[in-house]
Scaffold this active site. Structure first.
Site, PDB file in Angstrom:
ATOM      1  N   LYS A   1      50.539 106.871  27.683  1.00  0.00           N
ATOM      2  CA  LYS A   1      51.014 107.791  28.722  1.00  0.00           C
ATOM      3  C   LYS A   1      50.733 107.241  30.123  1.00  0.00           C
ATOM      4  O   LYS A   1      51.508 107.490  31.059  1.00  0.00           O
ATOM      5  CB  LYS A   1      50.375 109.173  28.533  1.00  0.00           C
ATOM      6  CG  LYS A   1      50.853 109.895  27.270  1.00  0.00           C
ATOM      7  CD  LYS A   1      52.357 110.134  27.266  1.00  0.00           C
ATOM      8  CE  LYS A   1      52.810 111.028  26.112  1.00  0.00           C
ATOM      9  NZ  LYS A   1      54.258 111.288  26.136  1.00  0.00           N
TER      10      LYS A   1
ATOM     11  N   TYR B   1      47.096 106.704  22.466  1.00  0.00           N
ATOM     12  CA  TYR B   1      47.882 107.753  23.113  1.00  0.00           C
ATOM     13  C   TYR B   1      47.713 107.759  24.636  1.00  0.00           C
ATOM     14  O   TYR B   1      48.694 107.682  25.382  1.00  0.00           O
ATOM     15  CB  TYR B   1      47.500 109.119  22.537  1.00  0.00           C
ATOM     16  CG  TYR B   1      48.242 110.265  23.179  1.00  0.00           C
ATOM     17  CD1 TYR B   1      49.553 110.563  22.819  1.00  0.00           C
ATOM     18  CD2 TYR B   1      47.639 111.052  24.169  1.00  0.00           C
ATOM     19  CE1 TYR B   1      50.249 111.603  23.415  1.00  0.00           C
ATOM     20  CE2 TYR B   1      48.321 112.091  24.768  1.00  0.00           C
ATOM     21  CZ  TYR B   1      49.629 112.368  24.391  1.00  0.00           C
ATOM     22  OH  TYR B   1      50.309 113.392  24.992  1.00  0.00           O
TER      23      TYR B   1
END
Length: 255
Positions: free
Chosen positions: A182, A178
Site C-alpha cells: 500500500k 500488505y
C-alpha cells in the site's frame, strides 16, 4: 453505445462484488452514474450487479482479474465498445496475503520470516494490478471531460504513522507484504497524478479506515457505507479538487 450513457458518467470499480468496492459501486450508482462492477468471479459480480440494479442503479458486471493482463485488456475493450469512455476508475481490488486475518495481526507478514512468494502475490494484485488496469483504461479516461482515479489504500501505508514508536501502529505486528504494497500504491498515486495533472485527471489515494469486511475477518468498526463515502468523495471531485493526495474521512493522511 446506448443513448443513456451519453449523459451518465461511467465508473469502473475493481474488486466490487463485496466489501468496500461494492459499497462504492452502490453509492456511485445512487449518484446517477453507470457503474461497472469488476469481479474475478463473474457469477459473484453478476449477483452483486443484479442486487444493485434492484435498488434502482444502472450497474453492470464486468469480468476483471487485475493480475491477468489479457482479461484486463478485454475488459477495457468491453468498456470502449459499450460506453466509449470512462469517467471514474476506482482501483479497489486488493488482497491481504494472510487469508482471514488482518495483515497487521498476521504472523506470516513479519519481515524476517515472510514467505517471498506471498509478498510477490500481494504486490501482483495491490500494485502491478493497479498499473495494468489504469494503463488499459487510460485512453478511455482521457476522453472524459473530468476523469478521476481513486486508489484504495490504507492507514498502514503511511510511513509517518507506522514509523512512530509512540503512534497508533506500535501494538501491531510489522508487515513485509500488505503494508509495503500500500505504501508502493501511494507512491504510484503521486507519480500518476504528476503525469496526468496537465490533462485535468485527478488521482488520489484513500484510506477508508478500519471497515468491517472479509479482509479483516469482520473485526472493523466502520460500516462499508462509511468506508466507501470518502472513496466516493474523491471520485466525484470538482475541477478545483486536490490531486496527488492521501486522504481519510477526517482529512489528509501523512505519507
Amino acid at each position: 453505445m446506448s443513448e443513456h450513457t451519453e449523459h451518465r458518467h461511467v465508473a469502473l470499480v475493481t474488486g466490487a462484488n463485496k466489501g468496500i468496492g461494492r459499497g462504492v459501486a452502490e453509492q456511485l450508482a445512487a449518484l446517477g452514474m453507470t457503474v461497472l462492477v469488476g469481479a474475478r468471479d463473474v457469477r459473484r459480480g453478476e449477483e452483486a450487479a443484479a442486487s444493485l440494479r434492484a435498488s434502482g442503479g444502472d450497474v453492470h458486471a464486468i469480468a476483471l482479474d487485475v493480475t491477468d493482463l489479457a482479461v484486463v485488456r478485454a475488459a477495457a475493450r468491453h468498456v470502449e465498445e459499450r460506453f466509449g469512455r470512462l469517467d471514474v476508475l476506482v482501483n479497489n481490488a486488493g488482497i491481504t496475503g494472510s487469508g482471514q486475518v488482518s495483515p497487521q495481526d498476521a504472523h506470516d507478514q513479519v519481515p524476517s520470516t515472510v514467505d517471498l512468494g506471498m509478498v510477490r502475490e500481494v504486490f501482483e494484485t495491490n500494485v502491478f494490478g493497479v498499473i495494468a488496469v489504469t494503463n488499459a483504461v487510460l485512453p478511455l479516461l482521457r476522453r472524459s471531460p473530468a476523469a478521476r482515479i481513486v486508489n484504495v489504500s490504507s492507514h498502514a501505508a503511511s510511513l509517518a504513522l507506522t514509523s512512530d514508536p509512540d503512534g497508533p501502529f506500535t501494538a501491531l505486528l510489522p508487515s513485509a507484504a500488505y503494508s509495503p504494497s500500500k505504501s508502493a500504491l501511494n507512491a504510484l498515486t503521486v507519480h500518476y497524478a504528476n503525469e496526468l495533472r496537465e490533462d485535468g485527471i485527478l488521482v488520489n489515494a484513500v484510506a477508508p479506515g478500519f471497515v468491517d469486511t472479509d479482509s479483516n475477518n469482520h473485526t472493523g468498526f466502520l460500516t462499508v457505507a462509511q468506508g466507501a463515502a470518502v472513496v466516493v468523495r474523491l471520485a466525484t471531485l470538482g475541477a478545483d479538487g486536490p490531486t496527488a493526495g492521501f486522504f481519510a474521512e477526517d482529512g489528509p493522511v501523512p505519507w
